[in-house]
Write an enzyme that holds these catalytic residues in place. Structure first.
Site, PDB file in Angstrom:
ATOM      1  N   HIS A 158     -14.780  -1.088   3.034  1.00 50.53           N
ATOM      2  CA  HIS A 158     -14.764  -1.865   4.272  1.00 50.53           C
ATOM      3  C   HIS A 158     -14.440  -0.995   5.485  1.00 50.53           C
ATOM      4  CE1 HIS A 158     -14.796  -4.869   1.186  1.00 50.53           C
ATOM      5  NE2 HIS A 158     -14.744  -5.882   2.026  1.00 50.53           N
ATOM      6  N   ASP A 172     -14.250 -10.272   9.877  1.00 48.72           N
ATOM      7  CA  ASP A 172     -12.779 -10.217   9.904  1.00 48.72           C
ATOM      8  C   ASP A 172     -12.244  -9.632  11.216  1.00 48.72           C
ATOM      9  OD1 ASP A 172     -12.191 -11.458   7.551  1.00 48.72           O
ATOM     10  OD2 ASP A 172     -11.950  -9.622   6.389  1.00 48.72           O
ATOM     11  N   GLU A 214       0.815  -1.217   0.000  1.00 46.87           N
ATOM     12  CA  GLU A 214       0.000   0.000   0.000  1.00 46.87           C
ATOM     13  C   GLU A 214       0.849   1.268   0.000  1.00 46.87           C
ATOM     14  OE1 GLU A 214      -0.374  -2.524   2.144  1.00 46.87           O
ATOM     15  OE2 GLU A 214      -2.292  -3.421   1.588  1.00 46.87           O
TER      16      GLU A 214
END
Lengths: 317, 281
Positions: A112, A120, A61
């Site tokens: 999310h 999760d 990322e």
């Protein structure tokens, strides 16, 4: 009282995907980057239709944010896609130096977000991202409420020059705002008119606020619901106009009360017109595994919590 | 072959600029700046195909990104003496209200700077993005970048190095300033990195070594070789062996001057070793 119809549950991330697909056709400068979550971010269509403008960066990322910053040099409009946690906390310094301080036209698109990521658990459920992003000078922060609005926001941020954080989510939620709406960054949307309490909500909590206003209405309490899709810059005039009428406010967000929308509203109130405020938000805590509905209930982020907060804040007037 | 004496004279003047800038504000990073003076002078004067006028997008010209932003004194001096802004402005280095911030930034609109740097390890990703934008734009010009060797300890570099070869970013020449030193001491003492050349090659890059990184002729030859390797499906790195503090005898062979400015007496000695060539600012 104005009511809204749910035209069918849809996920906000699919609204982002639909917006990106359209941008692929209409704006050749739009490029997209993803860190190994194409399916989750609904970027498949853009990738399939414009492979030359799509960059799969792998699970990296920090590199993705830097590449996005570089792509702006040469006139590209990069949209990065990964989960909200990996879009913000993981890469804060990359966003701070290479994007925000460097005034790069990067659109950080984060799915999310919040607790509704669900099973999760807390490692993936960021509840601090609005705070992280709104503190960065020059960063626009948007949290959309449904599929249609997320699609409209995705189109709008491509036209906006400057860094943007666009926050949306995983679960299928009510889709109730108009299709093909015009999305104005920084402009609040007043959904209902009321006289007893103002409910300022963002993201998934906007529909919950509408549900709460119906329950309150049945109990003789008139609530004015405002959809704040842009947390920064905040539409202070609409909020102040409403509380001048109602004299109190409930803020509702899927985020920690520290650093979120509620705090931005508090600041506005303190500087202009201090009135009682209650916060529907998480209480300085991490999330946990569970279904989205279970988690919203356990952490007090639903219409029931908004009804209770509204009654409490009215009693404090 | 270009006139290396002219480049040498400019390098000497740049050295004086660096020393006077950091001395005036008693802060800044002279060591790495002095070590990269020959490289940046040669890059801007001879190697890059640049336009006179600065615009951010830089379409139709080669671009340079400085990742190790703390060597801003040499960057600012070379930019000014390459015509991006007045050399008089070097007088404002690190002062309040200056465009010449401690570390380079686009925030103040200084011509020549396209990204903020200073927080280490981010510049290669940015350079790769700019290189990919060039490909999208059908622009055959190159992207150059410079990184410290200690800076390679930042993990983001290795994400970028892996990506650049995987995506065949072959319009990029990233130079690593191998001076073997960082702020706490020798890189081999702080965190030994083994063979940087082998690491780049293992990651699919073409690695060019310039053993005499403070020799203008060697830089010209090495960079010409690097340029000849572009466009072949692989990113190119240049391993530039330099001497931190080069040109000032008491600043060489030590890491002590990484982030320390000379006092009045030390400045005088340092300047006497680098006589004025093109005129001080």
């Amino acid at each position: 009282m104005k009511t809204y119809e749910n035209t069918g549950n849809k996920d906000t991330r699919s609204g982002f995907g639909a917006g990106l697909t359209e941008l692929g056709k209409t704006n050749e400068n739009v490029v997209a980057l993803c860190a190994d979550l194409i399916g989750s971010l609904k970027m498949d269509d853009f990738k399939a239709n414009h492979p030359e403008r799509f960059y799969q960066v792998g699970i990296a990322e920090a590199n993705m944010i830097g590449i996005a910053a570089g792509l702006t040099i040469g006139g590209k409009i990069p949209f990065t896609g990964t989960f909200a946690n990996f879009s913000t906390g993981r890469v804060y310094d990359q966003i701070r130096q290479s994007v925000a301080y460097s005034s790069k036209n990067v659109k950080i698109c984060a799915s999310h977000a919040g607790i509704t990521l669900g099973e999760d658990g807390a490692t993936h459920q960021i509840l601090e991202d609005i705070g992280l992003m709104k503190m960065l000078p020059g960063m626009t922060v948007i949290n959309t409420c449904d599929f249609n609005q997320t699609k409209a926001a995705t189109l709008a941020i491509a036209e906006h020059e400057g860094p943007v954080y666009l926050r949306f989510g995983r679960p299928k939620v009510a889709n109730f705002t108009p299709e093909n709406q015009k999305f104005e960054i920084g402009k609040a949307v007043q959904l209902t008119e009321g006289t007893d309490v103002t409910i300022v909500a963002t993201g998934h909590l906007v529909w919950e606020a509408l549900e709460a206003s119906k329950i309150l209405n049945e109990q003789g309490i008139s609530a004015e619901v405002i959809n704040i899709h842009t947390i920064k810059p905040l539409d202070e005039s609409v909020i102040l106009g409403s509380i001048a009428k109602t004299g109190c406010v409930v803020t509702a967000e899927e985020h920690n009360y520290l650093g979120g929308l509620g705090e931005s509203v508090s600041r506005t109130l303190v500087k202009n017109n201090p009135v009682p405020q209650e916060f529907v938000a998480t209480n300085d805590t991490f999330g946990e595994s569970g279904t989205p509905a279970q988690l919203m209930d356990k952490y007090g982020l639903n219409s029931k919590a908004i009804v209770e907060a509204s009654k409490k804040v009215i009693s404090r007037k | 072959m270009p006139n290396t004496q002219e480049l040498q004279d400019l390098t000497t003047q740049v050295r004086r600029d660096i020393l006077r800038m950091v001395h005036k504000v008693n802060s800044g990073h002279p060591g790495g700046s002095l070590g990269c003076a020959e490289f940046l002078v040669t890059l801007y004067q001879e190697i890059m195909d640049r336009k006179d006028h600065f615009d951010m997008d830089g379409i139709g010209e080669d671009l340079f990104f400085l990742s190790n932003g703390h060597i801003s004194p040499v960057y600012y001096s070379v930019l000014a003496r390459s015509g991006y802004f007045s050399v008089d402005e070097l007088n404002t280095f690190r002062l309040i209200n200056s465009r010449l911030q401690g570390h380079p930034t686009t925030h103040e609109g200084l011509p020549g700077v396209r990204i903020a740097s200073g927080s280490l390890g981010q510049g290669m990703s940015v350079a790769i993005g700019a290189a990919q934008a060039k490909k999208l734009n059908g622009d055959s010009h190159l992207i150059y970048s410079l990184h410290g060797d200690g800076e390679l300890q930042e993990g983001q570099n290795w994400e970028a190095i892996m990506y650049a070869s995987a995506k065949k970013v072959d319009n990029l020449i990233s130079t690593i300033d191998l001076n073997g030193k960082q702020i706490d001491g020798a890189t081999d003492d702080v965190l030994p990195m083994g063979s940087i050349k082998q690491k780049f090659e293992a990651f699919g890059w073409i690695a060019i070594e310039i053993e005499k990184g403070n020799d203008i002729k060697a830089i010209l030859e090495g960079m010409a070789e690097a340029k000849s390797k572009t466009g072949n499906g692989k990113p190119v790195c240049v391993l530039l062996k330099t001497e931190m503090g080069n040109g000032v005898d008491f600043m060489m062979h030590t890491h002590a001057w990484h982030g320390k400015a000379p006092n009045d007496e030390q400045l005088e000695i340092a300047l006497s070793q680098n006589p004025e060539t093109l005129g001080d600012y």
